[in-house]
Design a protein around this motif. Structure first.
Motif, mmCIF file in Angstrom:
data_model
loop_
_atom_site.group_PDB
_atom_site.id
_atom_site.type_symbol
_atom_site.label_atom_id
_atom_site.label_comp_id
_atom_site.label_asym_id
_atom_site.label_seq_id
_atom_site.Cartn_x
_atom_site.Cartn_y
_atom_site.Cartn_z
ATOM 1 N N GLY A 472 0.788 -1.231 0.000
ATOM 2 C CA GLY A 472 0.000 0.000 0.000
ATOM 3 C C GLY A 472 0.814 1.272 0.000
ATOM 4 N N CYS A 511 -1.984 1.117 4.453
ATOM 5 C CA CYS A 511 -3.398 0.875 4.735
ATOM 6 C C CYS A 511 -3.593 -0.629 4.901
ATOM 7 C CB CYS A 511 -4.265 1.402 3.589
ATOM 8 S SG CYS A 511 -3.826 0.665 1.996
ATOM 9 N N THR A 513 -4.468 -4.054 3.674
ATOM 10 C CA THR A 513 -4.501 -4.751 2.389
ATOM 11 C C THR A 513 -4.560 -6.248 2.653
ATOM 12 O OG1 THR A 513 -2.098 -4.925 2.265
ATOM 13 C CG2 THR A 513 -3.092 -2.923 1.342
ATOM 14 N N ARG A 557 -7.691 2.698 6.185
ATOM 15 C CA ARG A 557 -7.959 2.056 4.903
ATOM 16 C C ARG A 557 -8.287 3.154 3.896
ATOM 17 N NH1 ARG A 557 -12.528 0.663 7.958
ATOM 18 N NH2 ARG A 557 -11.724 -1.448 8.259
ATOM 19 N N HIS A 558 -8.247 2.783 2.615
ATOM 20 C CA HIS A 558 -8.599 3.761 1.579
ATOM 21 C C HIS A 558 -10.080 4.067 1.645
ATOM 22 C CE1 HIS A 558 -4.652 3.568 -0.224
ATOM 23 N NE2 HIS A 558 -4.731 2.253 -0.215
ATOM 24 N N ARG A 564 -6.507 3.081 -5.528
ATOM 25 C CA ARG A 564 -5.345 2.678 -4.748
ATOM 26 C C ARG A 564 -4.200 3.666 -4.907
ATOM 27 N NH1 ARG A 564 -6.133 -1.265 -0.874
ATOM 28 N NH2 ARG A 564 -7.794 -2.639 -1.601
ATOM 29 N N MET A 569 -3.641 8.011 0.519
ATOM 30 C CA MET A 569 -3.423 7.239 1.735
ATOM 31 C C MET A 569 -3.766 8.072 2.964
ATOM 32 S SD MET A 569 -0.174 4.803 1.619
ATOM 33 C CE MET A 569 0.905 5.919 0.797
#
Length: 622
Positions: A472, A511, A513, A557-558, A564, A569
């Protein structure tokens, strides 16, 4: 050529850079005057006439007249200066303004300013504290630099150049702080840096005489001056940093601010004048470079420009950027030099620069100085707070200013100073044993022992023995090995991996993932999942930080799973202190359990071995 009694005329730097061959037109015994053509320079753009900036009788030369000679094979003296003629006359080695300090001729009466700068090989400015700087030609500058360096080395001191804004302190001209200090006088720090408040939980209200322009334009001369009021927040531990470093380094200031601003700042942080002397370099002394940068000016866009990412800036216009150059003042033997600045690209990514985390206290106000020398390049701020909200925010910021980067700089710079002289003394002993002369020893020492080398070696120890994997934080379209974060981790001693394996000690995440979820299931207690800010803070502090302060929390998290992009971020959100303490205690308890389990296993093996031995003895006796 003749010996030292005559003045030497060196080939100007611009001809060294662009010329291929040279043909001399004057012979020994010829008299030259200002503007006479004394040589022809062959370059890729054609032949150039080299016109004299001196007057006198030629007493020596480096080659036959009218012969074409490759410039790279032209006579070079010990200081790597291309000497072409020797003259019975003054070559104006030092100037105060435009006045030659040797023959007292005012060169502005016979030469243009550009010709004076050419005369001095673009002007090495040695006396930083004066408004009309004494400029020395290349030969004199090299002699001065070597003499100053050798004097420092004998005192076991090195050279440290400090940026001002965002490095040592933060300044704003936001007038709201006048009302704040009136209402909360306990936070008025007076007019000098205090020694009894290490964290500098106060503001300093000051003013200085600032040049102003009637017309727009950065290169215009000021039409008038007026007092400008400013408010300063010193960086925590600034007093301790300056006075501790003064024991080990010769301190200099180099800022993008104007001279009157820089001198006022130095008066505040060094009221007794024992730290910096006249070693102050300002915007007026820096090289100007005109570049195109975005109209939507932010520090991020400015950095993109210097990193070559022009396509990410849509609207563009020209503005003058004042670049900083190590060689502009430190002309030779800069093995003993370090620079602390919050911007490395302004120094063309010099290996002498230690990048410090930018100090931003006035987050709701515009910056005063920056790389372009204009407050118009400050980051665009959101809506300003007013009244009680503003006061509450300022009080909270003063009471919770936990910036500790200067404390870490003290530790780092002391270690580098110690390592430099230990390695230098060790290498000197080796060279003496091999029979080198004192001159050769000094030459070898300056090549093999330097502060940039010590800095690189020290940096390697930050993550030594650690193995990283990433998720990430690297653009999937790029090779991980070419990314900035991968190369940074390697430079600071880590070994990096594409995938998670048993060797990986840290998973650096931006983040949550799939890789994070897998790691949670298979990681052992000695393996960590941390936010990328752990890596950044460890690098800025040159010290591995406590992983439990950087645990990746569930809501990192996103916002949109489909996007992405690294730009989206989320920022690191820390645990509460109580929870971090609990996590730390839990980890220590788990590690103790593992130790006890290993001891139990070892005791069990010994017990089993003893029982087996007893059984063997019983069988033998029967």
């Amino acid at each position: 050529m003749q010996e030292e009694k005559f003045s030497k005329i060196s080939l100007p730097q611009k001809y060294l850079d662009t010329g291929k061959r040279i043909k001399l037109l004057k012979d020994v015994g010829d008299t030259i005057d200002y503007k006479d053509v004394i040589a022809i320079i062959e370059s890729s753009s054609g032949d150039i006439q080299w016109r004299s900036l001196f007057k006198g009788l030629i007493k020596g030369k480096s080659q036959n007249t009218n012969d074409w000679i490759d410039i790279k094979n032209t006579m070079v003296d010990d200081d790597e200066v291309y000497v072409v003629y020797e003259l019975d006359g003054c070559v104006h080695p030092q100037l105060f303004g435009s006045l030659c300090t040797t023959c007292h001729l005012d060169l502005s009466t016979i030469l243009k300013q550009t010709e004076i700068r050419e005369l001095l090989n673009n002007g090495k400015k040695m006396q930083h504290g004066q408004s009309d700087l004494t400029m020395v030609d290349k030969r004199e500058a090299i002699k001065y630099g070597k003499k100053n360096r050798n004097s420092l080395i004998k005192q076991e001191k090195l050279a440290l150049v400090l940026d001002i804004d965002h490095t040592l302190l933060h300044v704003t001209e936001d007038i709201r702080f006048e009302t704040f200090l009136y209402r909360f006088p306990n936070y008025n720090g007076g007019d000098i840096l205090k020694s009894d408040d290490p964290k500098a939980n106060y503001l300093i209200d000051f003013s200085f005489l600032s040049p102003h322009h009637t017309h727009k334009g950065m290169s215009m001369k000021p039409t008038h001056h007026k007092h400008q009021r400013m408010f300063m927040k010193p960086r925590p531990y600034l007093y301790e940093f300056l006075h501790e470093m003064n024991k080990f380094y010769e301190l200099s200031i180099w800022t993008h601010g104007i001279r009157s601003y820089a001198k006022k700042i130095v008066e505040i942080i060094d009221p007794e004048g024992i730290l910096f002397g006249d070693r102050i370099i300002t915007r007026e002394d820096c090289e100007e470079k005109e570049v195109k940068i975005g109209k939507d000016i932010t520090s991020a866009n400015l950095e993109k420009r210097f990193l070559g990412l022009e396509d990410e800036i849509v609207e563009e216009y020209k503005r003058v950027i004042h670049r900083k150059s190590v060689t502009q003042v430190f002309t030779s033997d800069i093995d003993h030099l370090l620079i602390i600045d919050d911007k490395r690209h302004i120094w063309d990514e010099s290996e002498h620069v230690i990048k410090i985390f930018p100090f931003e206290f006035f987050k709701d106000s515009q910056d005063v100085n920056n790389a372009a020398g204009s407050k118009h390049l400050a980051e665009q701020k959101g809506p300003s707070l007013q009244g009680e909200q503003f006061e509450k925010m300022t009080l909270f910021s003063l009471q919770h200013d936990n910036d500790d980067y200067l404390k870490h700089m003290i530790r780092l710079l002391k270690a580098l100073h110690t390592n430099f002289f230990i390695h230098r003394d060790s290498k000197r002993i080796d060279l003496e044993d091999e029979g080198f002369s004192p001159e050769d020893i000094e030459r070898q020492l300056s090549k093999e022992v330097s502060l940039p080398k010590e800095l690189k070696a020290y940096a390697k120890g930050v993550f030594y023995g650690l193995h990283f994997a990433f998720t990430g934080v690297i653009d999937r379209k790029k090779k991980p090995q070419t990314s900035r974060i991968w190369r940074q981790a390697m430079a600071y001693g880590a070994t990096c991996h594409d995938t998670i394996n048993d060797k990986v000690t840290h998973l650096i995440a931006g983040c949550h993932t799939e890789k994070v979820r897998r790691a949670k299931k298979q990681f052992k207690p000695h393996q960590y999942i941390v936010h990328k800010s752990w890596l950044d803070d460890s690098i800025y502090r040159y010290e591995r930080q406590n992983e439990f302060n950087y645990v990746l929390i569930q809501d990192q998290r996103h916002s949109t799973p489909q996007r992405r992009s690294i730009r989206n971020m989320p920022k690191y959100k820390p645990f509460s202190q109580e929870l971090m303490n609990y996590q730390r205690e839990a980890k220590e308890a788990i590690e103790q359990l593992f130790k006890h389990e290993k001891k139990l296993q070892s005791l069990q093996k010994k017990t089993n071995k003893m029982l087996d031995d007893d059984d063997d003895d019983l069988s033998d006796s029967s």
